[in-house]
Design a protein around this motif. Sequence first.
Motif, PDB file in Angstrom:
ATOM      1  N   GLU A 143       9.790   4.754 -14.546  1.00  0.00           N
ATOM      2  CA  GLU A 143       9.556   4.783 -15.999  1.00  0.00           C
ATOM      3  C   GLU A 143      10.852   4.735 -16.796  1.00  0.00           C
ATOM      4  N   GLN A 144      11.884   5.470 -16.359  1.00  0.00           N
ATOM      5  CA  GLN A 144      13.135   5.523 -17.125  1.00  0.00           C
ATOM      6  C   GLN A 144      13.881   4.188 -17.125  1.00  0.00           C
ATOM      7  N   PHE A 145      13.520   3.296 -16.200  1.00  0.00           N
ATOM      8  CA  PHE A 145      14.175   1.988 -16.131  1.00  0.00           C
ATOM      9  C   PHE A 145      13.290   0.874 -16.698  1.00  0.00           C
ATOM     10  N   SER A 146      12.226   1.236 -17.403  1.00  0.00           N
ATOM     11  CA  SER A 146      11.272   0.240 -17.908  1.00  0.00           C
ATOM     12  C   SER A 146      11.058   0.425 -19.403  1.00  0.00           C
ATOM     13  N   ASP A 147      10.464  -0.597 -20.007  1.00  0.00           N
ATOM     14  CA  ASP A 147      10.126  -0.482 -21.422  1.00  0.00           C
ATOM     15  C   ASP A 147       8.694  -0.941 -21.720  1.00  0.00           C
ATOM     16  N   VAL A 148       7.920  -1.214 -20.669  1.00  0.00           N
ATOM     17  CA  VAL A 148       6.517  -1.572 -20.862  1.00  0.00           C
ATOM     18  C   VAL A 148       5.748  -1.262 -19.575  1.00  0.00           C
ATOM     19  N   GLU A 153      -5.987  -3.944 -12.793  1.00  0.00           N
ATOM     20  CA  GLU A 153      -7.069  -3.170 -12.177  1.00  0.00           C
ATOM     21  C   GLU A 153      -6.824  -1.696 -12.472  1.00  0.00           C
ATOM     22  N   ASP A 154      -6.697  -0.850 -11.449  1.00  0.00           N
ATOM     23  CA  ASP A 154      -6.504   0.580 -11.696  1.00  0.00           C
ATOM     24  C   ASP A 154      -5.060   1.024 -11.469  1.00  0.00           C
ATOM     25  N   ARG A 155      -4.114   0.066 -11.404  1.00  0.00           N
ATOM     26  CA  ARG A 155      -2.713   0.409 -11.161  1.00  0.00           C
ATOM     27  C   ARG A 155      -1.851   0.114 -12.381  1.00  0.00           C
ATOM     28  N   LYS A 156      -0.794   0.913 -12.544  1.00  0.00           N
ATOM     29  CA  LYS A 156       0.157   0.720 -13.628  1.00  0.00           C
ATOM     30  C   LYS A 156       1.518   0.350 -13.042  1.00  0.00           C
ATOM     31  N   PHE A 157       2.115  -0.705 -13.603  1.00  0.00           N
ATOM     32  CA  PHE A 157       3.406  -1.200 -13.150  1.00  0.00           C
ATOM     33  C   PHE A 157       4.421  -1.022 -14.285  1.00  0.00           C
ATOM     34  N   TYR A 158       5.507  -0.322 -13.995  1.00  0.00           N
ATOM     35  CA  TYR A 158       6.554  -0.057 -14.979  1.00  0.00           C
ATOM     36  C   TYR A 158       7.650  -1.103 -14.807  1.00  0.00           C
ATOM     37  N   VAL A 159       7.823  -1.955 -15.832  1.00  0.00           N
ATOM     38  CA  VAL A 159       8.740  -3.087 -15.717  1.00  0.00           C
ATOM     39  C   VAL A 159       9.543  -3.255 -17.011  1.00  0.00           C
ATOM     40  N   GLU A 181      -0.051  -7.711 -28.791  1.00  0.00           N
ATOM     41  CA  GLU A 181       0.349  -7.102 -27.531  1.00  0.00           C
ATOM     42  C   GLU A 181       1.845  -6.803 -27.472  1.00  0.00           C
ATOM     43  N   SER A 182       2.661  -7.591 -28.175  1.00  0.00           N
ATOM     44  CA  SER A 182       4.111  -7.418 -28.090  1.00  0.00           C
ATOM     45  C   SER A 182       4.570  -6.060 -28.591  1.00  0.00           C
ATOM     46  N   GLU A 183       3.745  -5.403 -29.400  1.00  0.00           N
ATOM     47  CA  GLU A 183       4.100  -4.093 -29.937  1.00  0.00           C
ATOM     48  C   GLU A 183       3.577  -2.944 -29.075  1.00  0.00           C
ATOM     49  N   LYS A 184       2.763  -3.252 -28.090  1.00  0.00           N
ATOM     50  CA  LYS A 184       2.150  -2.197 -27.285  1.00  0.00           C
ATOM     51  C   LYS A 184       3.087  -1.728 -26.168  1.00  0.00           C
ATOM     52  N   SER A 185       2.969  -0.463 -25.811  1.00  0.00           N
ATOM     53  CA  SER A 185       3.748   0.081 -24.694  1.00  0.00           C
ATOM     54  C   SER A 185       3.021  -0.084 -23.370  1.00  0.00           C
ATOM     55  N   GLU A 186       1.725  -0.371 -23.434  1.00  0.00           N
ATOM     56  CA  GLU A 186       0.925  -0.624 -22.238  1.00  0.00           C
ATOM     57  C   GLU A 186       0.025  -1.822 -22.487  1.00  0.00           C
ATOM     58  N   ILE A 187       0.078  -2.789 -21.580  1.00  0.00           N
ATOM     59  CA  ILE A 187      -0.679  -4.030 -21.732  1.00  0.00           C
ATOM     60  C   ILE A 187      -1.497  -4.262 -20.468  1.00  0.00           C
ATOM     61  N   GLU A 188      -2.763  -4.602 -20.632  1.00  0.00           N
ATOM     62  CA  GLU A 188      -3.616  -4.877 -19.479  1.00  0.00           C
ATOM     63  C   GLU A 188      -3.606  -6.366 -19.155  1.00  0.00           C
ATOM     64  N   LEU A 189      -3.396  -6.678 -17.894  1.00  0.00           N
ATOM     65  CA  LEU A 189      -3.474  -8.049 -17.407  1.00  0.00           C
ATOM     66  C   LEU A 189      -4.771  -8.213 -16.624  1.00  0.00           C
ATOM     67  N   LYS A 190      -5.521  -9.249 -16.931  1.00  0.00           N
ATOM     68  CA  LYS A 190      -6.835  -9.430 -16.321  1.00  0.00           C
ATOM     69  C   LYS A 190      -6.849 -10.628 -15.371  1.00  0.00           C
ATOM     70  N   ASP A 191      -7.910 -10.680 -14.569  1.00  0.00           N
ATOM     71  CA  ASP A 191      -8.187 -11.821 -13.683  1.00  0.00           C
ATOM     72  C   ASP A 191      -7.174 -11.977 -12.557  1.00  0.00           C
TER      73      ASP A 191
END
Length: 312
Positions: A143-148, A153-159, A181-191
């Motif tokens: 988390e400390q090395f990421s900004d989004v 699915e049910d996983r979160k990736f800090y990048v 989406e560009s203003e969000k701190s968390e974005i969901e990717l689908k498909d």
Amino acid sequence: MSGKEFTLRYEFENVGELGAEEIKKTPEEEHFGVKWRIQIKHWGDYLALFLYSNVAGNQNIHTNLTPKIFSKNGEKTRSVSESWVFKNRKRDWDSLCWSRLTGWQTMKNEYLDDGKLEVEIHVKIKKMIGFRKELRSFGEEMEQFSDVILKVEDRKFYVLKLYLSTHSPYFTTLFLGKFQESEKSEIELKDIYSQDFQYYLEVLYGENGIDDDTVEGILSVADMFDTPLSVKKCEDYLVKESKMALKKKLELAGNYRLDKLKKMCLDHIKSRADIRSVIPKNPGKMDPMTKRGFTLKWVFEDVEKMGEEGKY
């Protein structure tokens, strides 16, 4: 992976009270990084038994299975044996069903003990495909090395937005464009599958994580997110190292426009028999350039044969 075995055993209660089509299921158990559960069902005049596994993405588990039910005093059992490949079939859990393990009335008369039914399924894993230790973490510890946060699915990736944007026009637009989406701190990717996205990120971050089990998933994500570097690395692997069958390589070449791989495949095809060995069940799904290559080889073979027979 091989040589992995375990046994699921459970005592169901009040089984005789199950109405038509009603089910009972066990809590989940985890074995070898995969969750499993048993389910029984009153199916017509029979007892049906199910084994569920939560395989994901491009994972496959090749198994030998032996389900059993035990009589009241344990002196009698009813069992069968079967091989099955658990894989993702576009649903959360894959299952195998033994729909007529025993007649419902027989089960009630001979196997129930005060309404309880003892069930066991022995699982022997012959091969696991698509499973390996992850080469790099993108979890909370990053988390400390990421900004989004990218949720798949049910996983979160800090990048890092900028790092992904330098490799992908898709992410450039998503993170730096004038979209909500560009203003969000968390974005969901689908498909996409989370495991495929894990492998995709590993390659993007410089890990050597491409193999025959991961390459197709990485290609699908890299193609969706327009990531030329990842596509090139996958194509280089398929050309130089992969042990996949020629038919599968040609399929990937057509699906993801891999011209170097396609040329290599076509160069290995020398006869009509070779062509027949790689043509899919539905030739209409082949890309036009591959079909054109087959047509030219077919014509050249006919011309060479005519020359050998002195017909021209």
